[in-house]
Design a protein around this motif. Structure first.
Motif, short mmCIF file in Angstrom:
data_model
loop_
_atom_site.label_atom_id
_atom_site.label_comp_id
_atom_site.label_asym_id
_atom_site.label_seq_id
_atom_site.Cartn_x
_atom_site.Cartn_y
_atom_site.Cartn_z
N ALA A 151 0.85 -1.20 0.00
CA ALA A 151 0.00 0.00 0.00
C ALA A 151 0.89 1.25 0.00
O ALA A 151 1.05 1.90 1.05
CB ALA A 151 -0.92 -0.03 1.22
N PRO A 152 1.44 1.62 -1.18
CA PRO A 152 2.34 2.79 -1.23
C PRO A 152 1.65 4.08 -0.79
O PRO A 152 2.29 4.98 -0.25
CB PRO A 152 2.74 2.89 -2.71
CG PRO A 152 2.33 1.61 -3.34
CD PRO A 152 1.28 0.98 -2.48
N GLY A 153 0.31 4.15 -0.99
CA GLY A 153 -0.44 5.35 -0.63
C GLY A 153 -0.41 5.67 0.86
O GLY A 153 -0.75 6.78 1.27
N GLU A 154 0.03 4.71 1.68
CA GLU A 154 0.07 4.93 3.13
C GLU A 154 1.22 5.82 3.57
O GLU A 154 1.27 6.27 4.71
CB GLU A 154 0.20 3.57 3.86
CG GLU A 154 -0.97 2.64 3.66
CD GLU A 154 -2.23 3.11 4.39
OE1 GLU A 154 -2.13 3.47 5.57
OE2 GLU A 154 -3.30 3.14 3.74
N VAL A 155 2.21 6.02 2.68
CA VAL A 155 3.35 6.89 3.04
C VAL A 155 3.29 8.14 2.17
O VAL A 155 3.24 8.04 0.93
CB VAL A 155 4.70 6.17 2.83
CG1 VAL A 155 5.88 7.12 3.12
CG2 VAL A 155 4.80 4.92 3.69
#
Ligand SMILES: Cc1cc2nc3c(=O)[nH]c(=O)nc-3n(C[C@H](O)[C@H](O)[C@H](O)COP(=O)(O)OP(=O)(O)OC[C@H]3O[C@@H](n4cnc5c(N)ncnc54)[C@H](O)[C@@H]3O)c2cc1C
Length: 422
Positions: free
Chosen positions: A112-116
């Protein structure tokens, strides 16, 4: 007909469908397995694809049709599971509702790259990941053309699948750039939220010193806050900064949405699971195998295998009106590639951390635990054949070659102090 429903046809789900076919009376039972994908990926191959090493070059080297390892008498449904109505023992999927008597959750986890903050933007430009197939293939030209500067690998958060894979990546990067003759122009850094290269003290010592030997800079205790793609910088919550030329990212790993939506999760999409029986702690008639669970051991194919064998036994006990046995001990084993056709091997469980020793036979081996050897590398290379032909089909031999519960035989337990530190 009574119904066993398995959600997810990856390592754990495919194996369990094979094991249960031989344990259930198929005149009374129907086994259905559901997966949103039509492909089964041999995920350990994601590690080698970016470097095109050891025969891993293209998608076809690691992907087979999802149906391949599933027995023909098991029904396969291509669909996404959207909601588990555990009170009424039903699962809503994109192609309809499926009922069950017993349910196994085997839906793994994803990145989940969107979490950073900033990471998803950076991924399209000066960052990439090898934690999925597209990412691993996209890294090929990036690494091929990387001739100088700073290559930084960072792990956003724990837990992640195969926690040794990032270590293997930097070891292989060192090897790859040496083969290309450009290693002297490249700095490699390993940025981790952990206190060292790995989580367990004895292995951490061995792996950290190998990193030092290979001149890979270890940056521990780095809890990432944001990625700035424009200035090529990582910033931690403490305000620490790391500059990069190219970033290889292990984004946060999360379980599937359906787990949280159905009230079965821990907040991150991992199903809340009894560490020893592997039964859901949130609802009855549900077991959890592999990466999809929140049990405190590594998320690895070997773990999915040991768990599936134990779940198969427990399902049969429960179907026959008996109590499940608390048999899972957290057993994990994995090879750790180190470049130059060598690898380490580690074997551990909830109680006993990885130590030196011989495996599988005490004193004989032939494989050596926590030693960097050619034989361990050939073991890792052979694992792909073993995976498709023996592991997924339920034909792996048990004790002493591949014991389900960890064996203490051959291990140098004296390396562990009473506090677990050396
Ligand atoms: C880079 C890398 C290297 C690795 N190296 C090793 C190694 O060397 N050794 C090792 O033992 N392990 C390794 N692993 C880990 C190993 O691949 C996983 O732990 C293992 O595949 C877990 O199996 P699983 O069945 O839990 O999940 P998976 O095999 O990931 O299967 C999950 C399945 O569920 C499906 N699914 C997900 N959500 C839904 C939904 N809502 N509805 C329907 N279907 C759904 C997916 O499509 C998938 O097919 C590695 C992993 C990575 C990423």
């Amino acid at each position: 007909m009574k119904k066993l429903l398995i959600l997810g046809a990856g390592t754990g789900g495919a194996l369990l469908s094979n094991l249960m076919l031989h344990k259930l009376d198929m005149k009374e039972w129907e086994i259905t397995i559901v997966d949103k994908s039509m492909e089964h990926h041999y995920q350990p191959g994601y590690l080698f694809l970016p470097f095109k090493l050891y025969g891993y070059e293209a998608k076809s080297d690691i992907v087979k049709p999802i149906r391949d390892p599933i027995p023909s008498s098991v029904k396969f449904v291509q669909a996404t599971a959207n909601l588990i109505d555990h009170k009424n023992k039903k699962v809503e999927t994109t192609t309809g509702t499926l009922e069950y008597d017993w349910l196994v959750l085997a839906m793994g986890c994803t990145i989940a790259p969107g979490e950073v903050d900033g990471l998803a933007d950076a991924m399209g430009t000066n960052a990439g990941t090898f934690y999925n197939l597209e990412g691993a293939l996209a890294l090929q030209p990036k690494l091929e053309n990387f001739k100088e500067g700073k290559l930084v690998l960072h792990i956003a958060d724990m837990p992640i699948k195969c926690p040794v894979a990032p270590i293997e990546f930097v070891f292989l990067a060192d090897y790859f750039f040496q083969l290309k003759g450009v290693r002297k122009n490249i700095d490699i850094s390993y940025v981790t939220p952990l206190t060292g290269a790995f989580t367990k003290p004895v292995a951490t010592k061995v792996l950290s010193s190998m990193m030092a030997e290979k001149q890979i800079k270890l940056v521990p205790n780095f809890n990432i806050k944001s990625v700035d793609a424009e200035h090529r910088t990582l910033t931690s919550f403490n305000g620490e900064k790391v500059d990069y030329g190219f970033l290889v990212s292990i984004p946060p790993n999360v379980g599937p949405e359906v787990i949280e939506k159905s009230g079965l999760g821990d907040g991150l999409g991992f199903a809340v699971t009894d560490s020893h029986t592997l039964k859901s702690k949130k609802a009855d008639f549900i077991y959890v195998v592999g990466d999809n669970s929140n049990v405190p051991t590594s998320k690895a194919g070997s773990v999915a295998h040991f768990e599936a064998e134990i779940i198969a036994e427990n399902l049969i006990r429960e179907i026959n009106g008996k109590e499940p046995h608390p048999d899972f001990d957290g057993h994990t084993n994995c090879f750790i590639e180190s470049g130059f056709h060598k690898a380490f091997l580690i074997d551990f469980n909830y109680e006993v951390e990885p130590v030196h020793g011989s495996y599988p036979w005490p004193g004989v081996g032939p494989m050596q635990l926590l030693e960097n050897s050619h034989l361990n590398h050939y073991g890792k290379m052979a694992f792909k054949w073993v995976y498709w032909n023996l592991l997924l089909t339920g034909h792996l031999p048990g004790d002493p070659l591949v014991p389900i519960q960890m064996s203490l035989k051959g291990k140098k337990l004296s390396e562990i102090t009473p506090h677990g530190h050396r």
